[in-house]
Design a protein around this motif. Structure first.
Motif, short mmCIF file in Angstrom:
data_model
loop_
_atom_site.label_atom_id
_atom_site.label_comp_id
_atom_site.label_asym_id
_atom_site.label_seq_id
_atom_site.Cartn_x
_atom_site.Cartn_y
_atom_site.Cartn_z
N TYR A 47 0.82 -1.22 0.00
CA TYR A 47 0.00 0.00 0.00
C TYR A 47 0.85 1.27 0.00
O TYR A 47 0.33 2.37 -0.06
CB TYR A 47 -0.92 0.03 1.23
CG TYR A 47 -1.90 -1.11 1.26
CD1 TYR A 47 -2.83 -1.27 0.24
CD2 TYR A 47 -1.88 -2.04 2.28
CE1 TYR A 47 -3.72 -2.33 0.25
CE2 TYR A 47 -2.78 -3.10 2.30
CZ TYR A 47 -3.69 -3.24 1.28
OH TYR A 47 -4.58 -4.28 1.29
N ILE A 48 2.15 1.13 0.10
CA ILE A 48 3.01 2.31 0.16
C ILE A 48 3.07 2.97 -1.21
O ILE A 48 3.26 2.32 -2.23
CB ILE A 48 4.42 1.90 0.67
CG1 ILE A 48 4.31 1.40 2.11
CG2 ILE A 48 5.39 3.07 0.56
CD1 ILE A 48 5.59 0.84 2.69
N ASN A 49 2.86 4.28 -1.21
CA ASN A 49 2.78 5.02 -2.47
C ASN A 49 4.14 5.37 -3.05
O ASN A 49 5.15 5.39 -2.35
CB ASN A 49 1.98 6.32 -2.25
CG ASN A 49 0.50 6.03 -2.11
OD1 ASN A 49 -0.05 5.19 -2.83
ND2 ASN A 49 -0.14 6.71 -1.18
N HIS A 50 4.10 5.72 -4.33
CA HIS A 50 5.32 6.10 -5.03
C HIS A 50 5.68 7.56 -4.76
O HIS A 50 4.82 8.43 -4.64
CB HIS A 50 5.15 5.92 -6.55
CG HIS A 50 6.21 6.62 -7.34
ND1 HIS A 50 7.38 5.99 -7.69
CD2 HIS A 50 6.31 7.90 -7.79
CE1 HIS A 50 8.14 6.86 -8.34
NE2 HIS A 50 7.51 8.01 -8.43
N CYS A 51 6.98 7.84 -4.71
CA CYS A 51 7.48 9.22 -4.71
C CYS A 51 8.83 9.19 -5.41
O CYS A 51 9.57 8.22 -5.29
CB CYS A 51 7.62 9.74 -3.28
SG CYS A 51 8.27 11.43 -3.20
N CYS A 52 9.15 10.26 -6.17
CA CYS A 52 10.44 10.29 -6.88
C CYS A 52 11.59 10.57 -5.92
O CYS A 52 12.76 10.37 -6.27
CB CYS A 52 10.40 11.33 -7.99
SG CYS A 52 9.17 10.94 -9.24
#
Ligand SMILES: [Zn+2]
Length: 109
Positions: A47-52
């Protein structure tokens, strides 16, 4: 920090599940052949979201996907990871808001 777990599926099964409509996709590519499907037996890491510019680093060790912290994480801060989607698949736009945002979840090179 947390291990990304899920059902271990082959390349062929990965393709089949990716093409399924109306299903939440939590597929994590382990290597050239195996993929983990976090929708089945996931630890919550799926469930952990993406970040650049994420605060979590992905380490693949002995067939396990480990999420390690990249820097001290403040209490209440959202956990994020760089999905490193292949540059060869459909490009998905990113709106993570990081200063270093590359504008897509996919890798550019
Ligand atoms: Zn971004």
């Amino acid at each position: 920090m947390i291990e990304y777990t899920g059902e271990r599926i082959s390349r062929k099964e990965t393709r089949r599940r990716s093409d399924e409509q109306g299903r939440l996709i939590y597929l994590f590519t382990l290597d050239n052949y195996w993929t983990l499907d976090g929708a089945v037996g996931g630890s919550g890491a799926e469930y952990i979201n993406h970040c650049c510019d994420p605060n979590i680093l992905t380490v693949i060790r002995n067939g396990h996907i480990l999420y390690m912290s990249r820097r001290p994480i403040r209490k209440g801060e959202e956990l994020t990871v760089d999905y490193h989607f292949s540059k060869d698949i459909e490009r998905i736009p990113c709106k993570c808001g990081a200063e270093k945002c590359r504008g897509t979840i996919n890798l550019l090179i």
